[in-house]
Write a protein that holds these residues in place. Structure first.
Motif, PDB file in Angstrom:
ATOM      1  N   HIS A   1      14.523   0.056   9.941  1.00 58.28           N
ATOM      2  CA  HIS A   1      14.097  -1.317   9.707  1.00 58.28           C
ATOM      3  C   HIS A   1      13.422  -1.882  10.960  1.00 58.28           C
ATOM      4  N   ASN A   2      12.621  -2.923  10.739  1.00 54.74           N
ATOM      5  CA  ASN A   2      11.920  -3.612  11.828  1.00 54.74           C
ATOM      6  C   ASN A   2      10.985  -2.695  12.596  1.00 54.74           C
ATOM      7  N   CYS A   3      10.456  -1.695  11.914  1.00 56.88           N
ATOM      8  CA  CYS A   3       9.442  -0.816  12.509  1.00 56.88           C
ATOM      9  C   CYS A   3       8.193  -0.841  11.636  1.00 56.88           C
ATOM     10  N   TRP A   4       7.046  -0.795  12.271  1.00 56.06           N
ATOM     11  CA  TRP A   4       5.797  -0.625  11.542  1.00 56.06           C
ATOM     12  C   TRP A   4       5.768   0.787  10.967  1.00 56.06           C
ATOM     13  N   ILE A   5       5.420   0.905   9.704  1.00 56.28           N
ATOM     14  CA  ILE A   5       5.320   2.210   9.056  1.00 56.28           C
ATOM     15  C   ILE A   5       3.849   2.570   8.928  1.00 56.28           C
ATOM     16  N   VAL A   6       3.459   3.671   9.526  1.00 59.45           N
ATOM     17  CA  VAL A   6       2.076   4.134   9.470  1.00 59.45           C
ATOM     18  C   VAL A   6       2.017   5.443   8.694  1.00 59.45           C
TER      19      VAL A   6
ATOM     20  N   LEU B   1      -1.246  -1.027  -2.932  1.00 60.98           N
ATOM     21  CA  LEU B   1      -0.066  -1.283  -2.093  1.00 60.98           C
ATOM     22  C   LEU B   1      -0.378  -2.434  -1.146  1.00 60.98           C
ATOM     23  N   LYS B   2      -0.121  -3.638  -1.599  1.00 64.97           N
ATOM     24  CA  LYS B   2      -0.563  -4.827  -0.867  1.00 64.97           C
ATOM     25  C   LYS B   2       0.271  -5.123   0.377  1.00 64.97           C
ATOM     26  N   ASP B   3       1.304  -4.343   0.640  1.00 66.30           N
ATOM     27  CA  ASP B   3       2.064  -4.499   1.877  1.00 66.30           C
ATOM     28  C   ASP B   3       1.375  -3.826   3.065  1.00 66.30           C
ATOM     29  N   ILE B   4       0.239  -3.195   2.821  1.00 67.04           N
ATOM     30  CA  ILE B   4      -0.561  -2.624   3.911  1.00 67.04           C
ATOM     31  C   ILE B   4      -1.313  -3.760   4.584  1.00 67.04           C
TER      32      ILE B   4
ATOM     33  N   GLU C   1     -10.159  11.177   8.142  1.00 61.29           N
ATOM     34  CA  GLU C   1      -8.790  10.685   8.279  1.00 61.29           C
ATOM     35  C   GLU C   1      -8.729   9.187   8.028  1.00 61.29           C
ATOM     36  N   TYR C   2      -7.547   8.738   7.616  1.00 60.20           N
ATOM     37  CA  TYR C   2      -7.304   7.303   7.438  1.00 60.20           C
ATOM     38  C   TYR C   2      -5.853   7.004   7.767  1.00 60.20           C
ATOM     39  N   SER C   3      -5.632   5.878   8.435  1.00 61.34           N
ATOM     40  CA  SER C   3      -4.283   5.418   8.768  1.00 61.34           C
ATOM     41  C   SER C   3      -4.016   4.098   8.052  1.00 61.34           C
ATOM     42  N   PHE C   4      -2.847   4.008   7.427  1.00 59.57           N
ATOM     43  CA  PHE C   4      -2.450   2.806   6.699  1.00 59.57           C
ATOM     44  C   PHE C   4      -1.185   2.243   7.334  1.00 59.57           C
ATOM     45  N   VAL C   5      -1.241   0.965   7.695  1.00 62.86           N
ATOM     46  CA  VAL C   5      -0.125   0.318   8.381  1.00 62.86           C
ATOM     47  C   VAL C   5       0.582  -0.627   7.414  1.00 62.86           C
ATOM     48  N   PHE C   6       1.862  -0.351   7.162  1.00 66.78           N
ATOM     49  CA  PHE C   6       2.663  -1.206   6.298  1.00 66.78           C
ATOM     50  C   PHE C   6       3.401  -2.245   7.136  1.00 66.78           C
ATOM     51  N   ASN C   7       3.539  -3.427   6.559  1.00 65.13           N
ATOM     52  CA  ASN C   7       4.244  -4.510   7.225  1.00 65.13           C
ATOM     53  C   ASN C   7       5.640  -4.087   7.666  1.00 65.13           C
ATOM     54  N   LYS C   8       6.059  -4.609   8.806  1.00 64.61           N
ATOM     55  CA  LYS C   8       7.385  -4.284   9.351  1.00 64.61           C
ATOM     56  C   LYS C   8       8.509  -4.531   8.352  1.00 64.61           C
TER      57      LYS C   8
ATOM     58  N   PHE D   1     -10.466  -8.615  19.149  1.00 67.46           N
ATOM     59  CA  PHE D   1     -10.152  -8.386  17.738  1.00 67.46           C
ATOM     60  C   PHE D   1      -8.770  -8.922  17.388  1.00 67.46           C
ATOM     61  N   TRP D   2      -7.800  -8.669  18.239  1.00 66.28           N
ATOM     62  CA  TRP D   2      -6.420  -9.064  17.951  1.00 66.28           C
ATOM     63  C   TRP D   2      -6.242 -10.568  18.055  1.00 66.28           C
ATOM     64  N   LYS D   3      -7.050 -11.220  18.889  1.00 69.99           N
ATOM     65  CA  LYS D   3      -7.013 -12.679  18.967  1.00 69.99           C
ATOM     66  C   LYS D   3      -7.619 -13.303  17.714  1.00 69.99           C
ATOM     67  N   GLU D   4      -8.640 -12.640  17.154  1.00 66.53           N
ATOM     68  CA  GLU D   4      -9.305 -13.171  15.968  1.00 66.53           C
ATOM     69  C   GLU D   4      -8.518 -12.889  14.690  1.00 66.53           C
ATOM     70  N   HIS D   5      -7.601 -11.905  14.734  1.00 72.03           N
ATOM     71  CA  HIS D   5      -6.829 -11.531  13.545  1.00 72.03           C
ATOM     72  C   HIS D   5      -5.334 -11.494  13.862  1.00 72.03           C
ATOM     73  N   PRO D   6      -4.752 -12.622  14.221  1.00 67.76           N
ATOM     74  CA  PRO D   6      -3.321 -12.643  14.560  1.00 67.76           C
ATOM     75  C   PRO D   6      -2.426 -12.351  13.348  1.00 67.76           C
ATOM     76  N   GLU D   7      -2.976 -12.544  12.144  1.00 71.22           N
ATOM     77  CA  GLU D   7      -2.165 -12.322  10.928  1.00 71.22           C
ATOM     78  C   GLU D   7      -1.763 -10.875  10.749  1.00 71.22           C
ATOM     79  N   ILE D   8      -2.498  -9.940  11.381  1.00 67.94           N
ATOM     80  CA  ILE D   8      -2.188  -8.520  11.223  1.00 67.94           C
ATOM     81  C   ILE D   8      -0.814  -8.182  11.780  1.00 67.94           C
ATOM     82  N   LEU D   9      -0.476  -8.795  12.905  1.00 68.06           N
ATOM     83  CA  LEU D   9       0.800  -8.507  13.562  1.00 68.06           C
ATOM     84  C   LEU D   9       1.895  -9.489  13.168  1.00 68.06           C
ATOM     85  N   ASP D  10       1.585 -10.377  12.240  1.00 64.62           N
ATOM     86  CA  ASP D  10       2.577 -11.334  11.759  1.00 64.62           C
ATOM     87  C   ASP D  10       3.451 -10.641  10.728  1.00 64.62           C
ATOM     88  N   ASP D  11       4.687 -10.339  11.090  1.00 72.06           N
ATOM     89  CA  ASP D  11       5.560  -9.572  10.201  1.00 72.06           C
ATOM     90  C   ASP D  11       6.360 -10.440   9.250  1.00 72.06           C
ATOM     91  N   SER D  12       6.004 -11.712   9.151  1.00 72.78           N
ATOM     92  CA  SER D  12       6.710 -12.590   8.234  1.00 72.78           C
ATOM     93  C   SER D  12       6.210 -12.447   6.810  1.00 72.78           C
TER      94      SER D  12
END
Length: 290
Positions: free
Chosen positions: A49-54, A94-97, A106-113, A279-290
């Motif tokens: 739990h509480n880990c990003w799943i890639v 899979l909308k939790d990506i 190759e492709y990497s998919f990041v699932f919400n924490k 990029f990360w400043k413009e897209h803060p929602e990516i790292l928002d695990d809420s």
């Protein structure tokens, strides 16, 4: 004689009772069986739990696949766009990506924490992503390769990686983009030496042995008048897929009395730098695990 219906067929009640005893059910119930113990052999692959799943997938034996399907070297727009289409299909399923990154095969998919998809079972994440992607690749092939028949089904393998912190996740995605740059620069020079310079593949490989990025850029510019910085961003940076809000409001009916207004999102393709902080400043929602 007593009779009972089961599965649409008439069976004597004594038959059902005997089946229940054989299968280990109580009182003739067939809800459980004596064979269920085999489930104990299944490995527990629940992701922490509480880990990003890639989930990262790669084309299997794609060197041969590329050769047999006449891909353009060093980059084939059709193939890259097909990969992006397949990744978009996975994200819509899979909308939790929260973000996906792709380059080459190759492709990497990041699932919400906080995702609880598939009870966080790694095997479920991997098998669903890979199967959805592979099926989409075959399904959409004709839309991108109308003049090239698909000779055989492609294969993809996958792996699941867990990252406990936001910094770990960002470093992973930055690593993949750095890999994209290194590989694409090499391939661009290599195929320029072969297609335009008249070298054999072995000669081109020997020519590039031990060269630095600056050396490769110099070869491209001085010998082939190619400024690598002018190459398409999709080649140099790969493709980033993110969710972006649509400029419209949709109304969702919850029940007969209540309506909820929602701002829908769509999967958007970006070709930009993710190694820097902009990029990360413009897209803060990516790292928002809420």
């Amino acid at each position: 004689m007593l009779w009972s219906r089961a599965g649409g067929a008439r069976k004597p009640a004594w038959v059902l009772r005997r089946l229940g005893r054989v299968l280990g059910g109580a009182g003739g119930s067939m809800a459980k069986s004596s064979y269920e113990y085999v489930r104990q052999f299944e490995a527990d692959d629940t992701c922490l739990h509480n880990c990003w799943i890639v989930v990262r997938l790669d084309g299997r034996s794609f060197h041969r696949f590329v050769e047999q399907h006449n891909f353009t070297k060093p980059n084939d727009d059709r193939a890259l766009q097909l990969m992006n289409k397949c990744a978009q299909t996975v994200m819509l399923e899979l909308k939790d990506i929260t973000i996906a990154y792709g380059q080459s095969d190759e492709y990497s998919f990041v699932f919400n924490k906080k995702t609880h998809w598939f009870k966080r079972r790694a095997s479920k994440f991997m098998s669903h992503v890979v199967s959805q992607f592979a099926a989409s690749y075959v399904f959409y092939w004709k839309d991108y390769f109308s003049d090239q028949p698909l000779l055989y089904p492609p294969g993809f393998d996958g792996r699941v990686i867990l990252y406990p912190s936001n910094q770990n996740l960002m470093d992973y995605l930055k690593w993949r983009q750095a890999d994209c740059h290194i590989n694409n620069l090499y391939n661009t020079v290599f195929w320029a030496l072969v297609h335009q310079g008249g070298l054999t593949k072995a000669q081109a490989q020997e020519r590039l042995r031990g060269t630095l990025s600056s050396d490769k850029n110099e070869i491209l510019f001085s010998e082939f008048n190619i400024n690598y910085n002018n190459e398409p961003l999709m080649y140099r940076k790969g493709t980033i897929l993110v969710w972006q809000k649509v400029n419209e409001i949709a109304t969702k009916q919850i029940n007969s009395e209540k309506e909820v207004k929602q701002t829908p999102s769509k999967v958007t393709s970006l070709h930009c730098d993710i190694i820097g902080q902009q990029f990360w400043k413009e897209h803060p929602e990516i790292l928002d695990d809420s």
